[in-house]
Design a protein around this motif. Structure first.
Motif, PDB file in Angstrom:
ATOM      1  N   LEU A 162     -16.014  52.581  67.818  1.00 40.62           N
ATOM      2  CA  LEU A 162     -14.826  51.831  67.402  1.00 40.62           C
ATOM      3  C   LEU A 162     -13.551  52.627  67.637  1.00 40.62           C
ATOM      4  CD1 LEU A 162     -16.191  50.326  64.065  1.00 40.62           C
ATOM      5  CD2 LEU A 162     -15.715  49.072  66.184  1.00 40.62           C
ATOM      6  N   CYS A 163     -13.593  53.903  67.336  1.00 43.21           N
ATOM      7  CA  CYS A 163     -12.388  54.712  67.492  1.00 43.21           C
ATOM      8  C   CYS A 163     -12.030  54.896  68.965  1.00 43.21           C
ATOM      9  CB  CYS A 163     -12.584  56.068  66.822  1.00 43.21           C
ATOM     10  SG  CYS A 163     -11.037  56.976  66.614  1.00 43.21           S
ATOM     11  N   ARG A 179     -14.326  61.668  74.267  1.00 43.55           N
ATOM     12  CA  ARG A 179     -14.138  63.123  74.215  1.00 43.55           C
ATOM     13  C   ARG A 179     -13.033  63.507  73.219  1.00 43.55           C
ATOM     14  NH1 ARG A 179     -16.164  66.863  77.573  1.00 43.55           N
ATOM     15  NH2 ARG A 179     -16.820  65.250  79.045  1.00 43.55           N
ATOM     16  N   HIS A 180     -11.970  62.702  73.168  1.00 43.50           N
ATOM     17  CA  HIS A 180     -10.883  63.047  72.257  1.00 43.50           C
ATOM     18  C   HIS A 180     -11.228  62.730  70.800  1.00 43.50           C
ATOM     19  CE1 HIS A 180      -7.861  64.648  74.935  1.00 43.50           C
ATOM     20  NE2 HIS A 180      -8.223  63.734  75.821  1.00 43.50           N
ATOM     21  N   VAL A 181     -12.070  61.735  70.566  1.00 45.98           N
ATOM     22  CA  VAL A 181     -12.583  61.527  69.211  1.00 45.98           C
ATOM     23  C   VAL A 181     -13.442  62.726  68.813  1.00 45.98           C
ATOM     24  CG1 VAL A 181     -13.941  60.045  67.698  1.00 45.98           C
ATOM     25  CG2 VAL A 181     -12.548  59.017  69.505  1.00 45.98           C
ATOM     26  N   GLU A 237      -9.904  59.886  56.500  1.00 41.03           N
ATOM     27  CA  GLU A 237      -9.755  61.314  56.755  1.00 41.03           C
ATOM     28  C   GLU A 237      -9.539  61.624  58.239  1.00 41.03           C
ATOM     29  OE1 GLU A 237     -14.181  60.398  57.051  1.00 41.03           O
ATOM     30  OE2 GLU A 237     -12.437  59.706  55.910  1.00 41.03           O
ATOM     31  N   PHE A 238      -9.824  60.676  59.112  1.00 41.39           N
ATOM     32  CA  PHE A 238      -9.640  60.888  60.552  1.00 41.39           C
ATOM     33  C   PHE A 238      -8.172  60.697  60.912  1.00 41.39           C
ATOM     34  CE2 PHE A 238      -9.539  59.282  64.969  1.00 41.39           C
ATOM     35  CZ  PHE A 238     -10.139  60.361  65.615  1.00 41.39           C
ATOM     36  N   ASP A 239      -7.603  61.675  61.593  1.00 41.21           N
ATOM     37  CA  ASP A 239      -6.188  61.625  61.984  1.00 41.21           C
ATOM     38  C   ASP A 239      -6.068  60.823  63.285  1.00 41.21           C
ATOM     39  OD1 ASP A 239      -3.527  62.013  62.590  1.00 41.21           O
ATOM     40  OD2 ASP A 239      -3.562  64.191  62.350  1.00 41.21           O
ATOM     41  N   TRP A 240      -6.019  59.508  63.147  1.00 38.15           N
ATOM     42  CA  TRP A 240      -6.012  58.637  64.317  1.00 38.15           C
ATOM     43  C   TRP A 240      -4.822  58.913  65.223  1.00 38.15           C
ATOM     44  CZ3 TRP A 240      -3.225  55.106  67.061  1.00 38.15           C
ATOM     45  CH2 TRP A 240      -3.930  54.282  67.952  1.00 38.15           C
ATOM     46  N   VAL A 261     -10.431  51.438  61.558  1.00 36.81           N
ATOM     47  CA  VAL A 261     -10.865  52.841  61.521  1.00 36.81           C
ATOM     48  C   VAL A 261     -10.139  53.593  60.404  1.00 36.81           C
ATOM     49  CG1 VAL A 261     -10.780  55.033  62.789  1.00 36.81           C
ATOM     50  CG2 VAL A 261     -11.544  52.942  63.946  1.00 36.81           C
ATOM     51  N   ARG A 262      -8.848  53.371  60.264  1.00 35.54           N
ATOM     52  CA  ARG A 262      -8.078  54.058  59.221  1.00 35.54           C
ATOM     53  C   ARG A 262      -8.558  53.674  57.826  1.00 35.54           C
ATOM     54  NH1 ARG A 262      -3.196  53.031  62.708  1.00 35.54           N
ATOM     55  NH2 ARG A 262      -2.377  55.074  63.322  1.00 35.54           N
TER      56      ARG A 262
END
Length: 273
Positions: A34-35, A204-206, A90-93, A84-85
């Motif tokens: 999803l991210c 890769r960036h996730v 806690e994930f810095d989207w 996702v947020r």
């Protein structure tokens, strides 16, 4: 081209407060899928502009790209990012997307487009096939009600986008007079490109943001990404994917029917490593 057409659905129609966290939060594979999808969709304005420039003089297609397609694609990105947020706060989207954009923006250039407008439209059918198949698979995988609703909306949009690109492809095919071999090569090139660049860069960036201690560790990245893509592969709608991919080739009905089943068996590998 400043007018924006009404969207078929809006972010306000999704009640993010109704998300059943117990059905989704623990699923790291879905988080990655999803991210990464939210990153790619949120970069739609870049490749929309490339397409608008590519079809200079075709006002009808340019207007549709700028007033319909771009805004719907960007809404996909906003909706996925909001989801996702909400589920993984806690994930810095924003940081993840910025890093993704810095790399993706450098490779998503007009030079990647097919020199023939008609063949580029065939290639666009490939991209829309991939996204329609992706969101249908995600819809099948999840039992979280809000995500079920969101992926249904996006899948429906992508199928409609495919039909629109295909209609314009038919016009250019008649105008430019290219044969099936050129169409097949354009389709194959775009399948390889989608696999190599869009999804891989986003995943890769996730990964880099989630696992900074594994930065540069290709083995660990492949373990995580292969596991997430394996989940997706098991649910890819193979017959739908093959049917959509073959359509621009305009094969005789008997030949297409004979190809669909054997190709469906390998379709799960077409867009995934």
């Amino acid at each position: 081209m400043s007018y924006t057409a009404p969207l078929p659905w809006t972010l306000d129609s999704l009640d993010l407060d109704r998300i059943d966290l117990s059905r989704i939060r623990h699923n790291e594979d879905m988080f990655f899928l999803l991210c990464s999808s939210s990153f790619v969709e949120s970069g739609s304005d870049l490749y929309t502009q490339n397409l608008i420039d590519h079809f200079a003089g075709d006002q009808e297609l340019q207007i549709w790209l700028s007033q319909h397609w771009e805004h719907e694609e960007l809404q996909h990105g906003r909706a996925l990012a909001a989801y996702v947020r909400t589920v993984w706060p806690e994930f810095d989207w924003d940081s993840g997307f910025k890093a993704f954009w810095n790399e993706y923006g450098a490779v998503c250039t007009a030079e990647q487009l097919e020199p023939s407008r008609g063949l580029e439209l065939a290639a666009r059918c490939v991209v829309e096939t991939g996204t329609a198949s992706l969101y249908r698979a995600l819809n099948e995988i999840t039992d979280e009600p809000v995500l079920k609703q969101l992926t249904h909306h996006i899948k429906s949009d992508e199928v409609r986008h495919y039909k629109h690109f295909y209609q314009h492809y038919q016009v250019y095919r008649e105008r430019e007079g290219f044969g099936r071999y050129k169409v097949f090569r354009a389709i194959l090139r775009r399948v390889r490109e989608v696999k190599r660049e869009d999804s891989d860069i986003a995943l890769r960036h996730v990964f880099n943001l989630c696992y900074p201690h594994h930065l540069g560790n290709e083995t660990e990245f492949r373990r995580i990404s292969d596991r997430a893509q394996g989940l997706l592969r098991r649910h890819i709608p193979a017959e739908m994917t093959v049917k959509m991919l073959l359509k621009p080739l305009d094969l005789p009905a008997r030949l297409q029917n004979s190809l669909q089943k054997p190709l469906a068996r390998i379709a799960k590998k077409l867009f995934l490593h």
